[in-house]
Design a protein around this motif. Structure first.
Motif, mmCIF file in Angstrom:
data_model
loop_
_atom_site.group_PDB
_atom_site.id
_atom_site.type_symbol
_atom_site.label_atom_id
_atom_site.label_comp_id
_atom_site.label_asym_id
_atom_site.label_seq_id
_atom_site.Cartn_x
_atom_site.Cartn_y
_atom_site.Cartn_z
ATOM 1 N N UNK A 26 57.749 8.880 28.938
ATOM 2 C CA UNK A 26 57.125 10.127 28.515
ATOM 3 C C UNK A 26 57.428 10.474 27.060
ATOM 4 N N UNK A 27 58.512 9.965 26.522
ATOM 5 C CA UNK A 27 58.921 10.331 25.165
ATOM 6 C C UNK A 27 58.170 9.498 24.139
ATOM 7 N N UNK A 28 57.889 10.081 22.980
ATOM 8 C CA UNK A 28 57.311 9.298 21.882
ATOM 9 C C UNK A 28 58.280 8.195 21.455
ATOM 10 N N UNK A 29 57.756 7.161 20.868
ATOM 11 C CA UNK A 29 58.568 6.008 20.479
ATOM 12 C C UNK A 29 59.707 6.434 19.549
ATOM 13 N N UNK A 30 59.430 7.375 18.660
ATOM 14 C CA UNK A 30 60.426 7.783 17.670
ATOM 15 C C UNK A 30 61.633 8.475 18.301
ATOM 16 N N UNK A 99 48.385 2.116 36.145
ATOM 17 C CA UNK A 99 48.392 0.891 36.945
ATOM 18 C C UNK A 99 47.550 1.037 38.205
ATOM 19 N N UNK A 100 47.322 2.275 38.643
ATOM 20 C CA UNK A 100 46.479 2.532 39.815
ATOM 21 C C UNK A 100 45.028 2.789 39.425
ATOM 22 N N UNK A 101 44.700 2.648 38.131
ATOM 23 C CA UNK A 101 43.330 2.820 37.673
ATOM 24 C C UNK A 101 42.959 4.241 37.327
ATOM 25 N N UNK A 102 43.908 5.142 37.314
ATOM 26 C CA UNK A 102 43.639 6.547 36.998
ATOM 27 C C UNK A 102 43.956 6.795 35.523
ATOM 28 N N UNK A 103 43.179 6.131 34.666
ATOM 29 C CA UNK A 103 43.427 6.156 33.230
ATOM 30 C C UNK A 103 43.239 7.559 32.659
ATOM 31 N N UNK A 104 42.201 8.254 33.102
ATOM 32 C CA UNK A 104 41.934 9.607 32.606
ATOM 33 C C UNK A 104 43.077 10.559 32.879
ATOM 34 N N UNK A 105 43.649 10.488 34.078
ATOM 35 C CA UNK A 105 44.785 11.346 34.420
ATOM 36 C C UNK A 105 46.006 10.997 33.575
ATOM 37 N N UNK A 107 46.042 9.696 30.548
ATOM 38 C CA UNK A 107 45.828 10.198 29.189
ATOM 39 C C UNK A 107 45.981 11.717 29.138
ATOM 40 N N UNK A 108 45.494 12.404 30.166
ATOM 41 C CA UNK A 108 45.593 13.869 30.195
ATOM 42 C C UNK A 108 47.059 14.291 30.223
ATOM 43 N N UNK A 109 47.862 13.613 31.022
ATOM 44 C CA UNK A 109 49.288 13.946 31.104
ATOM 45 C C UNK A 109 49.978 13.664 29.779
ATOM 46 N N UNK A 110 49.672 12.518 29.184
ATOM 47 C CA UNK A 110 50.312 12.174 27.917
ATOM 48 C C UNK A 110 49.921 13.127 26.808
ATOM 49 N N UNK A 111 48.653 13.503 26.736
ATOM 50 C CA UNK A 111 48.226 14.438 25.694
ATOM 51 C C UNK A 111 48.808 15.825 25.927
ATOM 52 N N UNK A 117 50.436 13.300 20.000
ATOM 53 C CA UNK A 117 49.253 12.577 20.458
ATOM 54 C C UNK A 117 47.975 13.407 20.389
ATOM 55 N N UNK A 118 47.993 14.527 19.727
ATOM 56 C CA UNK A 118 46.844 15.428 19.760
ATOM 57 C C UNK A 118 45.617 14.812 19.108
ATOM 58 N N UNK A 119 45.761 14.169 17.978
ATOM 59 C CA UNK A 119 44.611 13.650 17.228
ATOM 60 C C UNK A 119 44.525 12.126 17.261
ATOM 61 N N UNK A 120 44.904 11.489 18.342
ATOM 62 C CA UNK A 120 44.911 10.032 18.423
ATOM 63 C C UNK A 120 43.825 9.572 19.384
ATOM 64 N N UNK A 121 43.150 8.481 19.027
ATOM 65 C CA UNK A 121 42.128 7.931 19.917
ATOM 66 C C UNK A 121 42.788 7.339 21.155
ATOM 67 N N UNK A 122 42.063 7.247 22.278
ATOM 68 C CA UNK A 122 42.665 6.725 23.514
ATOM 69 C C UNK A 122 43.247 5.323 23.369
ATOM 70 N N UNK A 123 42.572 4.418 22.656
ATOM 71 C CA UNK A 123 43.081 3.055 22.510
ATOM 72 C C UNK A 123 44.374 3.040 21.697
#
Length: 154
Positions: A26-30, A99-105, A107-111, A117-123
């Protein structure tokens, strides 16, 4: 009693593996290393506080009452109750969701939990947190000829 102490040992061991992994995810790399280190510091500080409280109770009440262990146990349950209520608001693991295919969820949790991560593209987001490999594996596993793809892409 021995069975329950064994089960408690398994639970503590599992938590000591899962919590740093979840925090690192959950933490940013930095700030990843600092977050996991703070977690370990809080655990050791909690153990120190438990010892101090028990020592104070043992020296002040211990000589007069044989039931001082009840006070010690009651004080020890307070952090556990607070933790239980706190766990009700913790989100699912984004890596597990991806890993379960719930990519949208994922990304929503991470954002929602990471300001960086506010202004970063999904990829870019997936590459930054290391989930791109998990999603790539999930996509490969949906193809019949690529079922045995390696899990070390990220």
């Amino acid at each position: 009693m021995t069975l329950f102490r064994f089960l408690l040992g398994l639970a503590v061991g599992a938590a000591s593996v899962m919590v740093p992994s979840f925090l690192a995810e959950m933490a940013p790399v930095e700030t990843r290393g600092r977050m996991v280190t703070q977690n370990e510091l809080m655990i050791v500080s909690g153990q120190l506080l438990a010892f101090i409280f028990n020592a104070i109770l043992g020296t002040t009440i211990g000589q007069e009452a044989a039931h001082v262990w009840r006070y010690m146990l009651a004080i020890a349950t307070l952090p556990g109750v607070i933790l239980w209520f706190g766990m009700l608001i913790v989100p699912e693991s984004p890596r597990w969701l991806a890993s379960k295919g719930k990519i949208g969820e994922a990304l929503r949790i991470l954002k929602g939990y990471s300001d960086f991560m506010v202004e970063i593209s999904p990829l870019t987001l997936l590459n930054k947190i290391g989930l791109y490999g998990v999603i790539k594996i999930h996509l490969l596993q949906t193809d019949v000829c690529c079922r045995f793809a390696t899990f070390f892409i990220a």
